[in-house]
Design an enzyme around this catalytic site. Structure first.
Site, mmCIF file in Angstrom:
data_model
loop_
_atom_site.group_PDB
_atom_site.id
_atom_site.type_symbol
_atom_site.label_atom_id
_atom_site.label_comp_id
_atom_site.label_asym_id
_atom_site.label_seq_id
_atom_site.Cartn_x
_atom_site.Cartn_y
_atom_site.Cartn_z
ATOM 1 N N SER A 156 96.405 11.877 25.983
ATOM 2 C CA SER A 156 97.083 10.578 26.102
ATOM 3 C C SER A 156 97.743 10.478 27.467
ATOM 4 O O SER A 156 98.104 11.503 28.065
ATOM 5 C CB SER A 156 98.158 10.497 25.020
ATOM 6 O OG SER A 156 99.028 9.418 25.258
ATOM 7 N N TYR A 169 105.206 14.376 20.655
ATOM 8 C CA TYR A 169 103.856 13.901 20.989
ATOM 9 C C TYR A 169 103.573 14.120 22.475
ATOM 10 O O TYR A 169 102.539 14.692 22.847
ATOM 11 C CB TYR A 169 103.767 12.416 20.635
ATOM 12 C CG TYR A 169 102.421 11.776 20.861
ATOM 13 C CD1 TYR A 169 101.405 11.881 19.915
ATOM 14 C CD2 TYR A 169 102.173 11.024 22.006
ATOM 15 C CE1 TYR A 169 100.173 11.264 20.120
ATOM 16 C CE2 TYR A 169 100.946 10.403 22.206
ATOM 17 C CZ TYR A 169 99.949 10.533 21.261
ATOM 18 O OH TYR A 169 98.734 9.921 21.460
HETATM 19 P P1 NAI Z 1 93.439 7.295 14.036
HETATM 20 O O1 NAI Z 1 94.564 7.483 13.084
HETATM 21 O O2 NAI Z 1 92.650 6.039 13.901
HETATM 22 O O3 NAI Z 1 92.464 8.557 13.973
HETATM 23 C C1 NAI Z 1 92.964 9.856 13.923
HETATM 24 C C2 NAI Z 1 92.238 10.646 12.840
HETATM 25 O O4 NAI Z 1 92.749 11.992 12.848
HETATM 26 C C3 NAI Z 1 92.455 10.084 11.448
HETATM 27 O O5 NAI Z 1 91.225 9.791 10.836
HETATM 28 C C4 NAI Z 1 93.182 11.184 10.725
HETATM 29 O O6 NAI Z 1 92.861 11.287 9.349
HETATM 30 C C5 NAI Z 1 92.776 12.431 11.497
HETATM 31 N N1 NAI Z 1 93.732 13.515 11.317
HETATM 32 C C6 NAI Z 1 95.064 13.463 11.481
HETATM 33 N N2 NAI Z 1 95.626 14.642 11.167
HETATM 34 C C7 NAI Z 1 94.616 15.458 10.796
HETATM 35 C C8 NAI Z 1 94.557 16.808 10.356
HETATM 36 N N3 NAI Z 1 95.651 17.570 10.233
HETATM 37 N N4 NAI Z 1 93.358 17.339 10.045
HETATM 38 C C9 NAI Z 1 92.228 16.569 10.143
HETATM 39 N N5 NAI Z 1 92.231 15.302 10.558
HETATM 40 C C10 NAI Z 1 93.413 14.735 10.877
HETATM 41 O O7 NAI Z 1 94.104 7.415 15.472
HETATM 42 P P2 NAI Z 1 93.509 7.300 16.965
HETATM 43 O O8 NAI Z 1 94.422 6.417 17.685
HETATM 44 O O9 NAI Z 1 92.086 7.026 16.964
HETATM 45 O O10 NAI Z 1 93.799 8.767 17.482
HETATM 46 C C11 NAI Z 1 92.822 9.564 18.129
HETATM 47 C C12 NAI Z 1 93.462 10.303 19.282
HETATM 48 O O11 NAI Z 1 93.801 9.368 20.306
HETATM 49 C C13 NAI Z 1 94.742 11.047 18.918
HETATM 50 O O12 NAI Z 1 94.723 12.334 19.485
HETATM 51 C C14 NAI Z 1 95.820 10.189 19.552
HETATM 52 O O13 NAI Z 1 96.950 10.942 19.874
HETATM 53 C C15 NAI Z 1 95.094 9.687 20.785
HETATM 54 N N6 NAI Z 1 95.679 8.499 21.380
HETATM 55 C C16 NAI Z 1 95.883 7.372 20.644
HETATM 56 C C17 NAI Z 1 96.413 6.249 21.239
HETATM 57 C C18 NAI Z 1 96.582 4.965 20.490
HETATM 58 O O14 NAI Z 1 97.133 4.025 21.056
HETATM 59 N N7 NAI Z 1 96.140 4.865 19.253
HETATM 60 C C19 NAI Z 1 96.783 6.243 22.670
HETATM 61 C C20 NAI Z 1 96.523 7.489 23.351
HETATM 62 C C21 NAI Z 1 95.993 8.565 22.722
#
Ligand code: NAI
Length: 340
Positions: A156, A169
């Site tokens: 991020s 985070y």
């Molecule tokens: P999201 O919530 O849509 O997807 C994240 C997935 O990770 C979910 O399906 C969830 O079930 C899974 N997950 C969480 N904890 C877990 C665990 N302990 N074991 C297995 N699976 C697990 O969120 P998003 O936004 O797509 O996140 C993806 C990455 O992008 C993350 O690393 C987040 O920090 C990063 N990110 C997100 C931003 C945003 O604005 N949404 C901005 C910058 C980075």
């Protein structure tokens, strides 16, 4: 890595948001895709979405449901991938993540353990479990792989700044950034690559992450409610589309970029990044006395060094052992590697 067809990808957080977008993009590029996530329902619908988007066969998408912070479960998932797809991944993309916002001074151990566990520990787990397997299966010598392989992580922009409203985070993401640079350096001699993707805002479901925070880590110091989650969802709804983000990561991997900054608005980020670097620079420039003392100490040390190395040098003194080498039985590690 340029040729994806028929190769194996392992994508964490592949059931939603950025991870799902990446799974769609790499399945469309012809890869067999394993998606790891903790939510079974989301995994099932993700499989259908990936097949529909990419036109791939059901046999080429492998859903794996487990908690990525559980090392035994992660290891057994790695074994399953090898069994089902015939080898370790050529492309490891660790994207799973969670976030929770609140003043850092209100953070509990549970807040730190949950957020840093998913955002950092799971990345460590995947690298420790998969990298040796990837080197053994695909690594070459002198910078040329036997088969192309690459590790990536979705970090991020938060990794570049202090975030007193989401401290655990930002700390986890800063560490993940640094780690991916180390792996880039480490994998280069074997012909492997590393990329860290640093988005700003993604149109994803991360705003709902509190809903599946594990029972044993629920003692939070933050105010969390349906209302705060709805507010977060509205913030994320203006973020980048996950498929567009997946294409940006693919381009970065194809071009061997260590870092990809999809949210690279220089007006916003330029001053923030300059500011944090300026503080380091200012410290260096305003400390000439300290620097002078250090130089004198080094000069003294160099003067007294025995031939063939000694205190303060990197050369190994005659008859001595070099620190920083791999354990001798780890035969996949390049023996010419020196500590960096
Ligand atoms: P999201 O919530 O849509 O997807 C994240 C997935 O990770 C979910 O399906 C969830 O079930 C899974 N997950 C969480 N904890 C877990 C665990 N302990 N074991 C297995 N699976 C697990 O969120 P998003 O936004 O797509 O996140 C993806 C990455 O992008 C993350 O690393 C987040 O920090 C990063 N990110 C997100 C931003 C945003 O604005 N949404 C901005 C910058 C980075």
């Amino acid at each position: 890595m340029k040729d994806f067809k028929g190769k194996i990808a392992f994508i964490t957080g592949g059931a939603s948001g950025a991870g799902l977008g990446q799974a769609k993009v790499f399945a469309k590029a012809g890869m067999k895709v394993a998606i790891a996530d903790v939510r079974l329902d989301a995994l099932h619908s993700a499989v259908s979405e990936i097949m529909e988007y990419s036109g791939c066969k059901a046999a080429d998408v492998l859903p794996l449901c487990f908690d990525l912070t559980d090392r035994a479960a992660y290891t057994s998932a790695a074994d399953t991938v090898e069994k089902v797809f015939g080898g370790p991944p050529h492309l490891l993309i660790q994207t799973a993540g969670v976030n929770s916002f609140g003043p850092i001074e209100a953070s509990t151990f549970d807040d730190f353990d949950w957020v840093m566990g998913v955002c950092l520990d799971h990345v460590v787990n995947g690298l420790v479990i998969f990298v040796p397997r990837m080197i053994k299966a695909y690594g070459g010598a002198d910078g040329v792989a036997r088969e192309e392989f690459h590790v990536a992580c979705t970090s991020s922009m938060g990794g570049f700044i202090a975030g007193s409203g989401c401290g655990p985070y930002c700390a986890a993401k800063a560490a993940a950034n640094n780690l991916m640079y180390s792996y880039a350096d480490a994998l280069a001699p074997y012909g492997g690559g590393s990329t860290v993707l640093c988005p700003g805002n993604i149109n994803s479901n991360i705003g709902d992450a509190e809903k599946y925070r594990p029972e044993h880590l629920r003692n939070t110091g933050y105010h969390v409610s349906e209302g705060t989650m709805a507010h977060l969802r509205s913030v994320h709804s203006s973020g980048i589309d996950p498929i567009e983000l997946g294409e940006i990561l693919k381009e970065a991997i194809e071009n061997g970029r260590i870092i990809a900054l999809p949210f690279s608005d220089p007006e916003t980020w330029g001053p923030m990044l300059r500011n944090s670097n300026a503080q380091v620079e200012e410290y260096l420039l305003t400390a000439p006395e300290r620097q002078k003392k250090r130089e004198e100490r080094m000069a003294e040390m160099m003067k007294n060094r025995p031939a063939g190395g000694g205190p303060g040098g990197w050369e190994v003194p005659e008859g001595a052992e070099r620190f920083g080498m791999a354990r001798k039985d780890l035969d996949y590690v390049d023996p010419s590697k020196k500590p960096q």
